[in-house]
Design an enzyme around this catalytic site. Structure first.
Site, PDB file in Angstrom:
ATOM      1  N   HIS A 348      56.691  34.609  40.422  1.00 15.27           N
ATOM      2  CA  HIS A 348      55.700  35.153  39.473  1.00 15.27           C
ATOM      3  C   HIS A 348      55.568  36.658  39.526  1.00 15.27           C
ATOM      4  O   HIS A 348      54.666  37.214  38.888  1.00 15.27           O
ATOM      5  CB  HIS A 348      54.319  34.555  39.730  1.00 15.27           C
ATOM      6  CG  HIS A 348      54.230  33.097  39.460  1.00 15.27           C
ATOM      7  ND1 HIS A 348      53.855  32.585  38.234  1.00 15.27           N
ATOM      8  CD2 HIS A 348      54.503  32.035  40.232  1.00 15.27           C
ATOM      9  CE1 HIS A 348      53.866  31.263  38.282  1.00 15.27           C
ATOM     10  NE2 HIS A 348      54.260  30.899  39.497  1.00 15.27           N
ATOM     11  N   LYS A 539      41.575  41.012  32.361  1.00 16.09           N
ATOM     12  CA  LYS A 539      42.593  40.610  33.333  1.00 16.09           C
ATOM     13  C   LYS A 539      42.229  41.248  34.661  1.00 16.09           C
ATOM     14  O   LYS A 539      41.302  42.049  34.726  1.00 16.09           O
ATOM     15  CB  LYS A 539      43.984  41.074  32.882  1.00 16.09           C
ATOM     16  CG  LYS A 539      44.019  42.567  32.484  1.00 16.09           C
ATOM     17  CD  LYS A 539      45.374  42.991  31.963  1.00 16.09           C
ATOM     18  CE  LYS A 539      45.621  42.641  30.515  1.00 16.09           C
ATOM     19  NZ  LYS A 539      46.571  41.571  30.292  1.00 16.09           N
ATOM     20  N   ARG A 540      42.954  40.911  35.737  1.00 17.36           N
ATOM     21  CA  ARG A 540      42.715  41.574  37.010  1.00 17.36           C
ATOM     22  C   ARG A 540      42.857  43.092  36.834  1.00 17.36           C
ATOM     23  O   ARG A 540      43.648  43.555  36.012  1.00 17.36           O
ATOM     24  CB  ARG A 540      43.713  41.084  38.064  1.00 17.36           C
ATOM     25  CG  ARG A 540      43.432  39.677  38.582  1.00 17.36           C
ATOM     26  CD  ARG A 540      42.132  39.602  39.347  1.00 17.36           C
ATOM     27  NE  ARG A 540      42.210  40.230  40.640  1.00 17.36           N
ATOM     28  CZ  ARG A 540      41.997  39.615  41.793  1.00 17.36           C
ATOM     29  NH1 ARG A 540      41.687  38.331  41.819  1.00 17.36           N
ATOM     30  NH2 ARG A 540      42.084  40.260  42.941  1.00 17.36           N
ATOM     31  N   LYS A 545      48.676  47.206  35.329  1.00 20.69           N
ATOM     32  CA  LYS A 545      48.158  46.687  34.061  1.00 20.69           C
ATOM     33  C   LYS A 545      47.559  47.803  33.199  1.00 20.69           C
ATOM     34  O   LYS A 545      47.257  47.610  32.033  1.00 20.69           O
ATOM     35  CB  LYS A 545      47.133  45.593  34.321  1.00 20.69           C
ATOM     36  CG  LYS A 545      47.745  44.349  35.000  1.00 20.69           C
ATOM     37  CD  LYS A 545      46.699  43.285  35.262  1.00 20.69           C
ATOM     38  CE  LYS A 545      47.215  42.117  36.101  1.00 20.69           C
ATOM     39  NZ  LYS A 545      47.978  41.121  35.330  1.00 20.69           N
ATOM     40  N   THR A 647      49.532  35.603  30.373  1.00 21.00           N
ATOM     41  CA  THR A 647      49.171  34.400  29.616  1.00 21.00           C
ATOM     42  C   THR A 647      47.914  34.674  28.794  1.00 21.00           C
ATOM     43  O   THR A 647      47.695  34.029  27.767  1.00 21.00           O
ATOM     44  CB  THR A 647      48.918  33.197  30.546  1.00 21.00           C
ATOM     45  OG1 THR A 647      48.080  33.617  31.627  1.00 21.00           O
ATOM     46  CG2 THR A 647      50.223  32.659  31.099  1.00 21.00           C
ATOM     47  N   LYS A 651      46.665  33.601  24.836  1.00 19.23           N
ATOM     48  CA  LYS A 651      45.365  33.047  24.446  1.00 19.23           C
ATOM     49  C   LYS A 651      44.759  33.865  23.311  1.00 19.23           C
ATOM     50  O   LYS A 651      44.237  33.321  22.327  1.00 19.23           O
ATOM     51  CB  LYS A 651      44.405  33.046  25.649  1.00 19.23           C
ATOM     52  CG  LYS A 651      44.815  32.065  26.733  1.00 19.23           C
ATOM     53  CD  LYS A 651      44.195  32.367  28.091  1.00 19.23           C
ATOM     54  CE  LYS A 651      45.006  31.657  29.178  1.00 19.23           C
ATOM     55  NZ  LYS A 651      44.721  32.122  30.541  1.00 19.23           N
TER      56      LYS A 651
HETATM   57  C1  26W Z   1      50.415  36.851  48.532  1.00 16.64           C
HETATM   58  C2  26W Z   1      49.587  37.696  47.638  1.00 16.64           C
HETATM   59  C3  26W Z   1      49.852  37.367  46.229  1.00 16.64           C
HETATM   60  C4  26W Z   1      48.904  36.667  45.529  1.00 16.64           C
HETATM   61  C5  26W Z   1      49.129  36.346  44.211  1.00 16.64           C
HETATM   62  C6  26W Z   1      51.014  37.737  45.628  1.00 16.64           C
HETATM   63  C7  26W Z   1      51.242  37.419  44.337  1.00 16.64           C
HETATM   64  C8  26W Z   1      50.309  36.725  43.617  1.00 16.64           C
HETATM   65  C9  26W Z   1      50.591  36.315  42.188  1.00 16.64           C
HETATM   66  C10 26W Z   1      52.027  36.455  41.890  1.00 16.64           C
HETATM   67  C11 26W Z   1      49.744  37.021  41.204  1.00 16.64           C
HETATM   68  C12 26W Z   1      49.788  36.428  39.806  1.00 16.64           C
HETATM   69  O1  26W Z   1      48.865  35.775  39.403  1.00 16.64           O
HETATM   70  N1  26W Z   1      50.849  36.682  39.034  1.00 16.64           N
HETATM   71  C13 26W Z   1      50.839  36.400  37.614  1.00 16.64           C
HETATM   72  O2  26W Z   1      51.371  35.115  37.347  1.00 16.64           O
HETATM   73  C14 26W Z   1      51.210  34.789  35.973  1.00 16.64           C
HETATM   74  C15 26W Z   1      51.680  33.363  35.784  1.00 16.64           C
HETATM   75  O3  26W Z   1      53.049  33.267  35.852  1.00 16.64           O
HETATM   76  C16 26W Z   1      51.959  35.771  35.091  1.00 16.64           C
HETATM   77  O4  26W Z   1      51.680  35.462  33.755  1.00 16.64           O
HETATM   78  C17 26W Z   1      51.520  37.200  35.401  1.00 16.64           C
HETATM   79  O5  26W Z   1      52.312  38.110  34.678  1.00 16.64           O
HETATM   80  C18 26W Z   1      51.632  37.465  36.887  1.00 16.64           C
HETATM   81  O6  26W Z   1      51.112  38.751  37.207  1.00 16.64           O
END
Ligand code: 26W
Length: 802
Positions: A348, A539-540, A545, A647, A651
């Protein structure tokens, strides 16, 4: 339904009608609805075993579900019945629904995707389990004090969760630490026995997940940690009552909190304990089920597909190998065939800092047997590569499971890649970049393993439930087919140019904007005009971003309005919402900047209704359900190459917002589907971004070329928005001038100019509405039903009953 609700109120909650609070009505209603779910749920599970269907297991450390009452009621087609029942009891259905706390067991996109996937799996009648952790406390509650984010614990289980079934009898032992013994049996074979020093129990809690039209019901099984020996009786008898509980506290800490990190691993032992805890519980659970039905473990790849949601459950590769080798005594090649045939992995993020690595020393201490197995996997893997590419030490170093440079670490991304038969990215662009960057060498060695599965969203929640007015208008206009076949939304296209339909479409948007207007007034005390353009970035909060780009444009626009107050400015409301990781200083500073800018602009008498800035606190799924239907302009402005998919972009476009965005993530595919005339694309491409960085470009180079940007930066740097602390943003502005890793300044002019194009289109309401309608009409492909069907056919190899 009325009787059922009353019975629940009386016999489950012990309340009378007169004494019942809204929350009691919520519990009674939820329990009555849940009763309807149970039989189909049990039937579906039985049918899966009887017919020997392949099961999908989705392993995810996050499930960002939100509320379930409306979800279950719409999916089961009970809306009219429940409404009537509550009305006859003089109970306000909206107030009741608002009592449900959000299940916020996720940080952002990755967690919400898992929740959408659960909905689609059930709606497509694919037998599936979601496996995760039942955190006592989900994502923190965001409170804004004087413009600064503060984090408070969230307590969703405070009043019990009516949807879940506790399964105290389903408890798996999870080991940590200890030693590994080698045992030679009579045949002279060596076997390994792991003797953990510590054991924690994983106890199951099941939530039924109802598919569309109630056709199929799956299970979300979340694990809660319990001490194996909760009260050390010998210690207790010695009189040390608190000490006797210490083991319990240590064990239960595992499922206490969701890690609120986003895109950067915290590297803490507790996090690794969480990852192993739920991965091991899931594997033990699914293997026990498999053996009960099919007898032998060798058939696992034919009957089971395990999907790893990012690397968080990647330790499952080593744990499955351990179970097969040590418990089932499979020879190595056979164990590897089973593991590799069963597991697949979704990536992701490309951000290098987000790729998980665990210190070898920690792994050896916490999971000694798994560390041995990882070394063994690595040896087999590297031997084969060394044989095929003799002398290529660089290649071996890059594809190794062990990072040797900055203290020895296990690379969880490489472990997940090697242990999987398929690896996928989440948008076309992201999957291509995976091949070119993080998995370049592995892709060369294993061509064809990386595939793309562009993300999707469930239209049940993100159209039907959150936007009932639009759903009704669509049904009236093109019939109900789109509810079952989202691509049927294209039937809307011929209506896009029809002035009458445009009016009705605009009216729906207006109604939704009025609801948001009311919420903004109640929560913030700010009055906004629902006739204004609602410009939304939700979003976050993260530098990539680029909320900062949006804020700079806000300041520049503010400056222009002040310079020429008599121009015909299109009234605009800039709406922000999102959380910053608690430890992410710069993201929190950006939140403060948004508030400082909002305060200055909102109280400036020369501006009046022409520009308003609003930051809504505590963004969550339920708030998104109000914001998404009320948005005119969707901000998707990440630095190209950095947003894996997005995503939220889907929406908002589905609900008739026009996107202003970069060629990043799924924006590229949204452009292809809605057409270039109906989206505002600007900025550097992924290749151009890479080139700039290579050339050693600095923010100042772009700033020098843009007087408008210069002025905006100067006003921020000089304290126009922070007279109480004029230097507050010195650091931020300095960063933009010197490094600007996310190329905010490089894209500024293009963004500013594109915003003026947006205004031009907005001034021509017929053209705007036409584009908005064509967005809704062309977004059918982004249904998560399509995504899940692709996973089913190309990765899991399970039939899609439909
Ligand atoms: C280990 C720390 C950590 C925690 C969460 C590393 C990485 C993450 C995720 C990858 C964060 C996340 O939510 N990524 C998002 O995933 C979505 C679903 O596929 C994508 O649409 C977003 O672009 C992506 O940022």
């Amino acid at each position: 339904m009325r009787d059922a609700i009353l019975r629940k109120l009386t016999y489950d909650l012990g309340k009378s009608r007169t004494g019942a609070l809204d929350r009691d009505w919520f519990m009674a209603t939820a329990l009555a609805v849940r009763d309807r779910v149970v039989e189909p749920w049990l039937n579906d599970m039985r049918a899966t075993y009887n017919t020997g269907q392949k099961q999908v297991y989705y392993l995810s450390l996050e499930f960002l579900i939100g509320r379930l009452l409306r979800d279950n009621i719409t999916n089961f087609g009970l809306m009219a019945e429940v409404r009537a029942a509550l009305a006859s009891l003089d109970v306000d259905a909206f107030k009741v629904a608002a009592c449900e706390p959000d299940a916020a067991l996720g940080n952002g996109g990755l967690g919400r995707l898992a929740a959408c996937f659960m909905d689609s799996l059930a709606s497509l009648s694919i037998p599936a389990f979601g496996y995760g952790i039942r955190y006592d406390h989900g994502l923190f509650r965001q409170v804004i004090r004087q413009g600064w984010q503060e984090e408070y614990p969230e307590d969703w289980l405070q009043f019990q969760n009516p949807w879940e079934f506790a399964r105290p009898e389903i408890a798996h032992s999870i080991g940590f630490g200890g030693t590994v013994e080698e045992v030679v049996n009579d045949d002279g074979d060596t076997h390994h026995v792991w003797k953990p020093a510590e054991t924690v129990l994983a106890v199951a809690y099941d939530t039924p997940i109802v598919g569309w039209r109630g056709k199929h019901v799956n299970t979300l099984r979340l694990w809660s940690a319990r001490a194996a020996d909760p009260l050390k009786i010998d210690v207790f008898n010695r009189g040390d009552h608190i000490g006797a509980l210490s083991e319990r506290v240590r064990a239960e800490a595992i499922s206490r909190f969701l890690y609120p990190s986003d895109d950067s691993p915290e590297g803490l032992e507790l996090r690794l304990r969480q990852e192993f805890f739920f991965s091991s519980a899931a594997l033990q659970d699914l293997i026990r089920r498999h053996l009960r039905v099919y007898g032998g473990i060798e058939s696992l790849p034919e009957r089971v597909a395990i999907q790893l949601n990012d690397t968080h459950p990647a330790i499952a590769v080593a744990e499955l190998m351990r179970i097969l080798l040590d418990d089932h005594k499979l020879p190595w090649p056979e164990a590897w065939r089973v593991t590799h045939g069963t597991i697949s992995y979704t990536n992701h993020t490309l951000l290098p800092e987000a790729l998980e690595t665990w210190p070898v020393s920690l792994m050896e201490r916490l999971l000694p047997r798994h560390m041995q197995i990882i070394y063994m996997i690595n040896a087999v893997h590297l031997d084969a590569i060394a044989a095929a590419h003799p002398g290529d030490l660089g290649l071996l170093a890059s594809v190794s499971l062990i990072e040797e440079n900055h203290g020895r670490k296990v690379r969880m991304g490489n472990l997940a890649f090697i242990g999987s038969h398929k690896v996928n990215g989440v948008s076309a662009l992201h999957s291509e970049l995976l091949k070119k960057t993080v998995f370049h060498d592995l892709n060369m060695l294993y061509p064809g393993r990386i595939t793309n599965k562009t993300n999707g969203i469930t239209f049940r929640r993100w159209l039907q439930q959150c936007n009932p007015c639009l759903t009704e208008l669509l049904t009236e206009t093109i019939g109900a087919e789109f509810l079952d076949r989202p691509e049927a939304l294209t039937a809307l296209k011929p209506h896009a140019a029809d002035a009458g339909f445009q009016g009705r479409f605009a009216e729906v948007k207006r109604t939704n904007k009025e609801a948001l207007t009311k919420l903004i007034r109640q929560q913030m005390g700010i009055r906004v005009d629902p006739a204004a353009l609602f410009d939304v970035q939700i979003k976050r909060i993260h530098e990539y971003k680029r909320q900062l780009l949006n804020l700079l444009e806000t300041v520049a626009l503010y400056n222009e309005i002040r310079a020429q107050p008599h121009n015909n400015w299109a009234p605009r409301v800039k709406i922000f919402a999102g959380k910053a990781a608690a430890s992410y200083h710069r993201a929190k500073l950006i939140i403060k900047l948004a508030h400082d800018i909002a305060r200055t602009i909102n109280r400036d008498p020369t501006i009046r209704d022409r520009l308003k800035v609003v930051f809504l606190p505590n963004y969550n799924v339920s708030l998104a359900e109000v914001l998404v239907p009320a948005c005119d302009l969707s901000e998707q402005i990440s630095t190209a190459g950095m947003e894996a998919s997005g995503t939220g972009n889907m929406k908002l476009a589905l609900n008739g917002a026009l996107t202003i965005g970069t060629l990043d993530g799924a924006n590229v595919e949204i452009l292809e589907h809605v057409g270039a005339e109906n989206i505002f694309i600007f900025g550097l491409t992924t290749e151009q971004v890479a080139a700039r960085r290579r050339e050693g470009w600095r923010g100042q180079d772009s700033i020098n070329l843009s007087p408008r940007l210069q002025q905006a930066l100067e006003s921020i740097a000089s304290g126009v928005f922070s007279s109480d602390d004029p230097h507050r943003y010195g650091e931020l502005v300095h960063m933009l001038r010197e490094h600007d890793h996310f190329l905010v300044t490089a894209d500024f002019d293009a963004y500013f100019d594109m915003q003026r194009q947006v205004e031009k289109r907005w001034a021509d309401q017929a053209a705007w509405q036409k584009s908005a309608i064509l967005n809704t009409a062309n977004m059918g492909w982004f249904s998560s039903d399509r995504t899940i069907a692709e996973y089913a056919q190309e990765i899991w190899r399970v039939p899609v009953p439909g």
